[in-house]
Write a protein that holds these residues in place. Structure first.
Motif, mmCIF file in Angstrom:
data_model
loop_
_atom_site.group_PDB
_atom_site.id
_atom_site.type_symbol
_atom_site.label_atom_id
_atom_site.label_comp_id
_atom_site.label_asym_id
_atom_site.label_seq_id
_atom_site.Cartn_x
_atom_site.Cartn_y
_atom_site.Cartn_z
ATOM 1 N N HIS A 6 0.847 -1.207 0.000
ATOM 2 C CA HIS A 6 0.000 0.000 0.000
ATOM 3 C C HIS A 6 0.878 1.251 0.000
ATOM 4 N N THR A 7 1.002 1.889 -1.174
ATOM 5 C CA THR A 7 1.771 3.131 -1.305
ATOM 6 C C THR A 7 1.062 4.081 -2.274
ATOM 7 N N HIS A 8 1.440 5.350 -2.185
ATOM 8 C CA HIS A 8 0.854 6.389 -3.047
ATOM 9 C C HIS A 8 1.926 7.175 -3.774
ATOM 10 N N SER A 9 1.590 7.619 -4.993
ATOM 11 C CA SER A 9 2.500 8.419 -5.813
ATOM 12 C C SER A 9 1.792 9.709 -6.222
ATOM 13 N N THR A 10 2.446 10.483 -7.084
ATOM 14 C CA THR A 10 1.836 11.715 -7.598
ATOM 15 C C THR A 10 0.644 11.422 -8.518
ATOM 16 N N ALA A 11 0.344 10.153 -8.779
ATOM 17 C CA ALA A 11 -0.899 9.840 -9.498
ATOM 18 C C ALA A 11 -2.105 10.129 -8.598
ATOM 19 N N THR A 41 -5.571 4.201 -11.756
ATOM 20 C CA THR A 41 -4.500 3.284 -12.156
ATOM 21 C C THR A 41 -3.443 4.042 -12.974
ATOM 22 N N LEU A 42 -3.519 5.361 -12.940
ATOM 23 C CA LEU A 42 -2.646 6.228 -13.750
ATOM 24 C C LEU A 42 -1.157 5.919 -13.589
ATOM 25 N N GLY A 43 -0.730 5.529 -12.392
ATOM 26 C CA GLY A 43 0.704 5.328 -12.136
ATOM 27 C C GLY A 43 1.236 3.952 -12.496
ATOM 28 N N TRP A 44 0.343 3.027 -12.851
ATOM 29 C CA TRP A 44 0.763 1.635 -13.044
ATOM 30 C C TRP A 44 1.874 1.450 -14.091
ATOM 31 N N ALA A 45 1.708 2.076 -15.263
ATOM 32 C CA ALA A 45 2.644 1.832 -16.368
ATOM 33 C C ALA A 45 4.051 2.292 -15.998
ATOM 34 N N VAL A 125 -1.556 19.489 -8.418
ATOM 35 C CA VAL A 125 -2.079 18.203 -8.887
ATOM 36 C C VAL A 125 -1.479 17.877 -10.255
ATOM 37 N N GLU A 126 -0.831 16.741 -10.366
ATOM 38 C CA GLU A 126 -0.290 16.307 -11.654
ATOM 39 C C GLU A 126 -1.419 16.111 -12.660
ATOM 40 N N GLU A 127 -1.100 16.294 -13.939
ATOM 41 C CA GLU A 127 -2.070 16.101 -15.014
ATOM 42 C C GLU A 127 -2.717 14.708 -14.891
ATOM 43 N N GLY A 128 -4.028 14.676 -14.811
ATOM 44 C CA GLY A 128 -4.749 13.399 -14.782
ATOM 45 C C GLY A 128 -4.806 12.722 -13.425
ATOM 46 N N ALA A 129 -4.119 13.300 -12.423
ATOM 47 C CA ALA A 129 -4.067 12.658 -11.099
ATOM 48 C C ALA A 129 -5.360 12.879 -10.325
ATOM 49 N N THR A 130 -5.567 12.051 -9.307
ATOM 50 C CA THR A 130 -6.723 12.167 -8.425
ATOM 51 C C THR A 130 -6.481 13.292 -7.424
ATOM 52 N N ALA A 131 -7.385 14.276 -7.427
ATOM 53 C CA ALA A 131 -7.233 15.431 -6.538
ATOM 54 C C ALA A 131 -7.780 15.118 -5.154
ATOM 55 N N GLY A 132 -7.098 15.633 -4.125
ATOM 56 C CA GLY A 132 -7.565 15.412 -2.758
ATOM 57 C C GLY A 132 -7.178 16.556 -1.837
ATOM 58 N N ARG A 133 -7.635 16.450 -0.595
ATOM 59 C CA ARG A 133 -7.322 17.480 0.394
ATOM 60 C C ARG A 133 -5.820 17.725 0.549
ATOM 61 N N PRO A 134 -4.964 16.691 0.415
ATOM 62 C CA PRO A 134 -3.531 16.959 0.553
ATOM 63 C C PRO A 134 -3.021 18.000 -0.443
ATOM 64 N N HIS A 135 -3.684 18.127 -1.598
ATOM 65 C CA HIS A 135 -3.243 19.128 -2.573
ATOM 66 C C HIS A 135 -3.585 20.544 -2.107
ATOM 67 N N ILE A 136 -4.689 20.685 -1.371
ATOM 68 C CA ILE A 136 -4.995 21.997 -0.759
ATOM 69 C C ILE A 136 -3.903 22.304 0.268
ATOM 70 N N ALA A 137 -3.553 21.277 1.044
ATOM 71 C CA ALA A 137 -2.491 21.446 2.039
ATOM 72 C C ALA A 137 -1.183 21.852 1.364
ATOM 73 N N ASP A 138 -0.857 21.205 0.252
ATOM 74 C CA ASP A 138 0.402 21.508 -0.441
ATOM 75 C C ASP A 138 0.428 22.946 -0.949
ATOM 76 N N ALA A 139 -0.724 23.455 -1.415
ATOM 77 C CA ALA A 139 -0.795 24.845 -1.871
ATOM 78 C C ALA A 139 -0.530 25.784 -0.691
ATOM 79 N N LEU A 140 -1.060 25.457 0.470
ATOM 80 C CA LEU A 140 -0.847 26.283 1.670
ATOM 81 C C LEU A 140 0.610 26.218 2.129
ATOM 82 N N VAL A 141 1.237 25.048 1.960
ATOM 83 C CA VAL A 141 2.665 24.919 2.297
ATOM 84 C C VAL A 141 3.482 25.758 1.312
ATOM 85 N N ALA A 142 3.150 25.667 0.029
ATOM 86 C CA ALA A 142 3.884 26.416 -1.001
ATOM 87 C C ALA A 142 3.796 27.916 -0.770
ATOM 88 N N GLU A 143 2.656 28.377 -0.254
ATOM 89 C CA GLU A 143 2.464 29.811 0.013
ATOM 90 C C GLU A 143 3.056 30.228 1.358
#
Ligand code: AMP
Ligand code: FE
Ligand code: FE
Ligand code: ZN
Length: 282
Positions: A6-11, A41-45, A125-143
């Motif tokens: 069980h792991t996650h990527s930028t997909a 399944t975006l990251g599989w290939a 959010v990477e092109e085609g990736a699944t968007a989630g709350r962590p991306h809102i968090a990342d925007a706040l970290v970036a700012e």
């Protein structure tokens, strides 16, 4: 031969590309890694190519978002056919709903004076990736508004936050049926990671077993000793497989790759039950 399923990527909401997650697994001495991005399944290939390069075995998977009432349940789907129409339509529906939900959360936060914009979030959010709350968090970290994802979740992004908005996700029983129809092997992710009263109940597990559930992710950082004991007994009583995994998200979470693992015999059983996709061996 550590196996981390069980792991996650930028997909989805991990911070490293699929190839990097696989490379990290190899560096950490993990022999077999499952890539289980949220609703995709975006990251599989990319992961499959990297697996061959790094001598790592890849188990392609998905962490399928499910919901019942106000409860959110995560279902790991191992080795499903990524082209199965019922599966893809559920995943597309969830991802589309996640996009509008992200807009609504950002709007609510901005309306309340929190310095965040939809453009800044989309940029995470990477092109085609699944968007989630962590991306809102990342925007706040970036700012520079918060130091880390954890802080953003603690202040504004938790399930009890006034800014929280739900998104479409299938009922967990339906999700188990769809994953099985696609030849995949369904395992409940971190069943007791919720706060007390919000964990996946034994009754719901039993319902899911009748629909074809294969296992429970028992060994996970969100489970204390009581949780592990209860879930181990429940799995034994229901004839379910027991897995253990890291739920690695790159530097988005403290979880270290390979920190919990799954027995080789359990992976063999998963592979025997699966008819949708093959394990990728280097
Ligand atoms: P969502 O899928 O948009 O509902 O967001 C849930 C995701 O947020 C989970 O899959 C976790 O990866 C992540 N998450 C939840 N709580 C935290 C936290 N405190 N710090 C970092 N990531 C978190
Ligand atoms: Fe996540
Ligand atoms: Fe999860
Ligand atoms: Zn996960």
């Amino acid at each position: 031969m550590p196996i981390d399923l069980h792991t996650h990527s930028t997909a989805s909401d991990g911070t490293e590309a699929p190839a990097v997650v696989v490379a990290r697994a190899g560096q950490a001495g993990v022999d077999t890694v499952g890539l289980t991005d949220h609703d995709t399944t975006l990251g599989w290939a990319e992961a499959a190519t990297a697996a061959s390069e790094h001598g790592v075995t890849l188990v392609p998977g998905i962490e399928v978002s499910c919901s019942r009432g106000r409860q959110s349940i995560h279902l790991l789907a191992y080795l499903p056919d990524p082209t199965h129409p019922d599966l893809t339509s559920e995943l597309v529906r969830a991802r589309t709903s996640r996009d509008t939900r992200l807009e609504r959360m950002v709007q609510r936060m901005a309306d309340d004076g929190i310095p965040v914009t939809l453009d800044a979030v989309r940029a995470q959010v990477e092109e085609g990736a699944t968007a989630g709350r962590p991306h809102i968090a990342d925007a706040l970290v970036a700012e520079g508004v918060v130091a880390h994802r954890d802080e953003a979740f603690a202040r504004w992004l938790g399930n009890d936050s006034p800014y929280y908005v739900t998104h479409y996700a299938p009922d967990p029983v339906r999700a188990v049926e769809v994953v099985r129809a696609a030849g995949g092997v369904p395992v409940v992710a971190h069943p007791w990671s919720g706060t007390r009263g919000r964990v996946v109940s034994d009754a719901l597990v039993e319902e899911m077993v009748h629909a074809g559930l294969a296992g429970l992710e028992v060994h996970h950082r969100d489970h204390d000793g009581d949780a592990v004991l209860h879930l181990t007994e429940l799995a034994a009583a229901m004839g379910l497989l027991v897995t253990g995994s890291s739920d690695y998200h790159g530097n988005g979470k403290r979880n270290r790759i390979g920190e919990h693992t799954t027995a080789p015999a359990v992976l063999e059983a998963i592979e025997e039950q699966a008819t949708g996709t093959a394990v990728v061996r280097p």
